[in-house]
Scaffold this motif. Structure first.
Motif, PDB file in Angstrom:
ATOM      1  N   LYS A  30       7.316   6.113  -2.955  1.00 44.50           N
ATOM      2  CA  LYS A  30       5.921   6.152  -3.431  1.00 44.50           C
ATOM      3  C   LYS A  30       5.801   6.947  -4.726  1.00 44.50           C
ATOM      4  O   LYS A  30       5.213   6.497  -5.703  1.00 44.50           O
ATOM      5  CB  LYS A  30       5.009   6.818  -2.378  1.00 44.50           C
ATOM      6  N   THR A  31       6.360   8.156  -4.711  1.00 49.59           N
ATOM      7  CA  THR A  31       6.218   9.022  -5.879  1.00 49.59           C
ATOM      8  C   THR A  31       6.975   8.450  -7.073  1.00 49.59           C
ATOM      9  O   THR A  31       6.459   8.439  -8.204  1.00 49.59           O
ATOM     10  CB  THR A  31       6.709  10.442  -5.534  1.00 49.59           C
ATOM     11  N   ASP A  54      -0.639  14.463  -2.727  1.00 47.67           N
ATOM     12  CA  ASP A  54       0.307  14.886  -1.693  1.00 47.67           C
ATOM     13  C   ASP A  54       0.504  16.403  -1.743  1.00 47.67           C
ATOM     14  O   ASP A  54       0.905  16.929  -2.785  1.00 47.67           O
ATOM     15  CB  ASP A  54       1.645  14.159  -1.935  1.00 47.67           C
ATOM     16  N   ASP A  58       5.218  16.210  -5.044  1.00 46.56           N
ATOM     17  CA  ASP A  58       6.401  15.669  -5.719  1.00 46.56           C
ATOM     18  C   ASP A  58       6.082  15.001  -7.057  1.00 46.56           C
ATOM     19  O   ASP A  58       6.934  14.962  -7.948  1.00 46.56           O
ATOM     20  CB  ASP A  58       7.124  14.668  -4.807  1.00 46.56           C
ATOM     21  N   ASP A 166      -0.821   9.069  -6.039  1.00 46.94           N
ATOM     22  CA  ASP A 166       0.348   9.200  -5.165  1.00 46.94           C
ATOM     23  C   ASP A 166      -0.123   9.738  -3.815  1.00 46.94           C
ATOM     24  O   ASP A 166      -0.709  10.815  -3.741  1.00 46.94           O
ATOM     25  CB  ASP A 166       1.360  10.167  -5.799  1.00 46.94           C
TER      26      ASP A 166
HETATM   27 MG    MG Z   1       6.073  11.156  -2.400  1.00 46.75          MG
END
Ligand code: MG
Ligand code: ATP
Length: 303
Positions: A30-31, A54, A58, A166
């Motif tokens: 995802k990141t 998040d 990250d 994110d």
């Molecule tokens: Mg992530």
């Protein structure tokens, strides 16, 4: 890649195409997809804002604005401030009614790309306090907190071509808030049998948000990350294709060392050069950016 029709993305109330990168399964990319899709959109001439929802932060760390690396004195992150520990207002203050800093607007915490040479786009960083968000965002209205904040950002005069978000690896209130604000989800998954169960839970969650909020949510794409040409991968992609057919294009990213190295050094893949050639990664994210332009009927902007 399957051919999707033009303009299948949903434009939220801000008028700005907004995409949440989600999957409650951890470590799926995802990141990676957020950082580098945002960079590719910026390289193609768009003004982009990335939001790090998040608590693991990250995205913020992957742009070099978290802690430095004391094992590697030459790491470029060491020359940048750690925005995760600032005493200033932060994203938690925006998302909850915090008596300490009530009425914090998103515009107060945007880090502008012009502040740092390596940044290709604006960033709303995460913060160490974001660990409290799931406990504090405990009523139904909290799910609308990011949408309200983004509407406020536009009222404050901010205008972006794209916003990317994110999400954390869960189906918590933070993820719901991101899905509601964005109304478009880009999935990052690894093509394994266990990923299919995770996606089934995610569809249920998206459907329940659509019902409860009376909104439409579009899937704009799927990153099949750490892709390997094997039976398991093919079976996963066939199942995905069956559900989403022409709607959501699939992008295959194999395991690439540069992806990890770029993140470790606090750079997106367009800002990162090493001995290897980065064209596979860059081309893939440019293709994703091109797809996002098609999803929202926008075109590349000449620099
Ligand atoms: Mg992530
Ligand atoms: N294609 C790839 N090749 C090499 N490394 C990768 C690739 N994709 C992701 N990684 C690395 O794998 C790790 C997990 O990726 P990433 O952080 O993007 O996943 P995530 O879904 O955001 O994780 P989380 O669920 O914890 O938020 C990171 O260290 C990242 O640099």
């Amino acid at each position: 890649m399957s051919e999707a029709p033009h303009g299948w993305g949903v434009v939220p109330s801000t008028g700005i195409p907004t995409i949440a990168f989600g999957n409650q399964k951890g470590g799926t990319g995802k990141t990676t997809a957020t950082i580098n899709s945002a960079a590719a959109l910026a390289v193609r001439g768009h003004d982009v804002l990335a939001i790090d929802m998040d608590p693991q932060a990250d995205l913020t760390k992957g742009l070099g604005l978290g802690p430095g690396d004391d094992t590697d004195p030459s790491n470029p992150k060491n020359d940048l401030p750690n925005r995760l520990v600032t005493d200033d207002a932060n994203l938690l203050d925006v998302l909850v009614d915090n008596p300490r800093t009530h009425d914090t607007n998103l515009s107060e915490i945007v880090i502008e790309a012009s502040e740092y040479e390596h940044l290709n786009y604006d960033l709303v960083p995460s913060h160490k306090d974001m660990g409290l968000a799931r406990d504090w965002m405990d009523d139904a209205s909290a799910r609308l907190a990011l949408q309200t904040a983004l509407d406020g950002l536009v009222e404050d005069g901010y205008d972006y071509d794209y916003i990317v978000i994110d999400c954390p690896p869960d189906l918590s209130v933070l993820t719901d808030a991101a899905f509601i604000a964005a109304q478009n989800v880009f999935l990052a998954a690894q093509t394994q049998a266990t990923s299919r169960d995770a996606l089934d839970d995610l569809w249920d969650q998206l459907e329940s948000i659509e019902d409860n909020q009376q909104i439409e949510i579009a899937i704009v794409g799927l990153l099949a990350n750490m892709y390997r040409e094997d039976g398991q991968s093919r079976k996963f992609l066939e199942a995905f294709d069956e559900s989403f057919a022409a709607m959501a294009p699939i992008f295959k990213l194999p395991m690439r060392v540069a992806i990890q190295r770029a993140w470790d050094n606090g750079r997106d893949i367009f800002e990162w050069e090493d001995a290897n050639d980065q064209h596979v990664e860059r081309d893939l994210f440019l293709e994703i950016a091109d797809t996002m332009e098609r999803a929202f009927d926008k075109t590349q902007v000449e620099a």
